[in-house]
Write an enzyme that holds these catalytic residues in place. Structure first.
Site, PDB file in Angstrom:
ATOM      1  N   ARG A  50       0.834  -1.210   0.000  1.00 15.76           N
ATOM      2  CA  ARG A  50       0.000   0.000   0.000  1.00 15.76           C
ATOM      3  C   ARG A  50       0.867   1.259   0.000  1.00 15.76           C
ATOM      4  NH1 ARG A  50      -1.723   1.677   4.599  1.00 15.76           N
ATOM      5  NH2 ARG A  50      -2.224  -0.389   5.393  1.00 15.76           N
ATOM      6  N   TYR A 107     -15.083  19.473 -13.649  1.00 22.65           N
ATOM      7  CA  TYR A 107     -15.564  18.095 -13.766  1.00 22.65           C
ATOM      8  C   TYR A 107     -16.746  17.878 -12.820  1.00 22.65           C
ATOM      9  CZ  TYR A 107     -15.726  13.060 -13.194  1.00 22.65           C
ATOM     10  OH  TYR A 107     -16.157  11.762 -13.099  1.00 22.65           O
ATOM     11  N   ASP A 176      -5.891  20.997 -12.357  1.00 25.34           N
ATOM     12  CA  ASP A 176      -6.331  19.743 -12.964  1.00 25.34           C
ATOM     13  C   ASP A 176      -5.964  19.823 -14.441  1.00 25.34           C
ATOM     14  OD1 ASP A 176      -7.758  17.731 -14.327  1.00 25.34           O
ATOM     15  OD2 ASP A 176      -9.270  17.640 -12.766  1.00 25.34           O
ATOM     16  N   LYS A 201      -7.787   9.264 -18.879  1.00 26.78           N
ATOM     17  CA  LYS A 201      -8.134   9.912 -20.144  1.00 26.78           C
ATOM     18  C   LYS A 201      -6.948   9.858 -21.118  1.00 26.78           C
ATOM     19  CE  LYS A 201     -12.081  11.074 -18.191  1.00 26.78           C
ATOM     20  NZ  LYS A 201     -11.885  10.696 -16.812  1.00 26.78           N
TER      21      LYS A 201
HETATM   22  C1  LIG Z   1     -11.145  17.027 -15.668  1.00 26.38           C
HETATM   23  C2  LIG Z   1     -11.355  15.769 -14.908  1.00 26.38           C
HETATM   24  N1  LIG Z   1     -10.747  15.606 -13.726  1.00 26.38           N
HETATM   25  C3  LIG Z   1     -10.908  14.478 -13.012  1.00 26.38           C
HETATM   26  C4  LIG Z   1     -11.704  13.440 -13.450  1.00 26.38           C
HETATM   27  C5  LIG Z   1     -11.874  12.218 -12.597  1.00 26.38           C
HETATM   28  O1  LIG Z   1     -11.090  11.182 -13.056  1.00 26.38           O
HETATM   29  P1  LIG Z   1     -11.368   9.632 -12.789  1.00 26.38           P
HETATM   30  O2  LIG Z   1     -12.606   9.280 -13.531  1.00 26.38           O
HETATM   31  O3  LIG Z   1     -10.132   8.966 -13.289  1.00 26.38           O
HETATM   32  O4  LIG Z   1     -11.555   9.477 -11.314  1.00 26.38           O
HETATM   33  C6  LIG Z   1     -12.323  13.551 -14.684  1.00 26.38           C
HETATM   34  C7  LIG Z   1     -13.165  12.448 -15.200  1.00 26.38           C
HETATM   35  O5  LIG Z   1     -13.851  12.592 -16.201  1.00 26.38           O
HETATM   36  C8  LIG Z   1     -12.150  14.748 -15.425  1.00 26.38           C
HETATM   37  O6  LIG Z   1     -12.757  14.925 -16.607  1.00 26.38           O
END
Ligand SMILES: Cc1ncc(COP(=O)(O)O)c(C=O)c1O
Length: 377
Positions: A50, A107, A176, A201
């Site tokens: 972990r 998001y 982000d 992504k």
């Molecule tokens: C801009 C953005 N940040 C974070 C996330 C979250 O990522 P995850 O689905 O890998 O948890 C997403 C998911 O679509 C996203 O579009």
């Protein structure tokens, strides 16, 4: 570590590889281990799965080299998902009574986290991404969270400017970077304290794993995020980590292809009377373009636009033959979806988020044009 003067393609294929060892593979396979041999005193090294895993170590070095080429001392931590990485920064850095500024248009799972933060006595202020609206609500903030380009609206904010103002106000800045990937934009070089992403992504790009990461320059901050990962246990499996590293080798090939097709698609859509609200930061007349061009080296694989209404948008999606109606983005297979179906984004019913894959551009654009025609007939 790869040379900082290498191009993105060279760096992508070499990033994180261990020094060559005779009879060993170039990229060692995934290490499946809950525990490691540990006689006597634990004095560093791999002990428990972990906390550390050699497969993560290679991947973390690779992502670190992409986030901050040639720079020593940037620490990267991988997580089970993008949300795990986001939560790790917010929840390890904020305390009761702190103020955090987050996007109104980020998001759609972020608001779930706002609820959690408020429950812990943290004040959550929101501001739109476009126009650097965050500046108006920065006073007294401990952390500024930005998402640029924003998902799904593709607004962009000026990272350098916001970092300057946030630091002057005593706030940390986390970006982000999911839509851009480090080949599109390097937040740490633009002054941010944390670069965070969902590597589910574009980074991994095949739509087959969930993963996230945090990169950070300050060793104390990195230690706090690391501690959070250990406490919560939001760790990636070794197989996912290895697949991610393998996928990084093609990052530049994929992203270059996807970005150039995204621009071609956006240019084509700009000429359609049935398409409105078209957004792509790489289009010279996009409202985000000027700022995006100052801080981005590639403009991403996502194009957003609106069709007249929900019926037209649904019909368009049904008519597409080589584009999957699916959520997520950044993968080699194009996907598109009507974002309004989730209810979480402030978008029109006919709003489409289109993620451009690695298909031949002519085939993809022909498919889109045909589907638009069918949807309007
Ligand atoms: C801009 C953005 N940040 C974070 C996330 C979250 O990522 P995850 O689905 O890998 O948890 C997403 C998911 O679509 C996203 O579009």
């Amino acid at each position: 570590m790869t040379d900082k003067n290498y191009g993105d393609g060279t760096r992508a294929v070499r990033a994180g590889l261990p020094d060559p060892v005779k009879y060993e593979p170039t990229l060692p396979g995934p290490v499946f281990a809950a525990h490691f041999h540990l006689p006597g005193e634990p004095t560093g090294g791999y002990a428990y799965g972990r906390d550390e895993n050699p497969t993560w170590t290679h991947l973390e070095r690779a992502i670190g080299e992409l986030e901050a080429p040639g720079e020593q001392g940037v620490e990267t931590l991988v997580f089970a998902s993008g949300m795990a990485a986001i939560s790790a920064v917010l929840l390890s850095q904020l305390r009761t009574g702190d103020v955090v500024v987050v996007p109104t248009d980020g998001y759609q799972a972020l608001p779930l986290l706002h609820e959690q933060l408020r429950a812990y006595g943290i004040e959550v202020r929101t501001a739109p991404t476009g126009g650097d609206g965050q500046l108006a609500v920065l006073e007294g903030a401990r952390l500024l969270w930005i998402e640029t380009p924003s998902n799904p609206g593709l607004d962009v904010c000026d990272i350098r400017r916001l970092v300057r103002e946030a630091h002057a106000a005593g706030a940390l800045v986390a970006v982000d970077n999911t839509l851009a990937t480090p080949l599109g934009q390097r937040p740490l070089e633009l002054g941010a304290d944390f670069s965070v992403a969902s590597d589910t992504k574009g980074m991994t790009g095949h739509g087959d794993i969930l993963l996230g990461h945090v990169s950070c320059r300050d060793p104390e901050r990195a230690a706090e995020v690391r501690r959070w990962r250990k406490v919560v246990g939001a760790i990636p499996g070794p197989m996912e980590a290895w697949l991610a590293h393998r996928s990084l080798a093609t990052l530049q090939l994929r992203i270059d292809r996807q970005c150039s097709t995204a621009l071609a698609l956006a240019q084509t859509l700009a000429g359609r009377a049935d398409v409105t609200g078209l957004r792509y930061p790489g289009l010279p007349d996009d409202p985000s373009h000027t700022v995006a061009a100052r801080q981005m080296r590639r403009f991403g694989s996502v194009v957003s636009f609106e069709l007249a209404d929900r019926k037209r948008a649904d019909r368009f999606l049904e008519e597409l033959r080589i584009v999957d109606d699916a959520t997520s983005f950044g993968g080699v297979r194009s996907t598109a979806e009507r974002r309004g179906r989730w209810g979480g984004d402030a978008v029109a019913e006919g709003f489409i988020r289109f993620s451009v894959g690695a298909e031949d551009p002519e085939d993809l654009i022909a498919d889109v044009l045909r589907a638009l025609d069918e949807a309007g007939s």
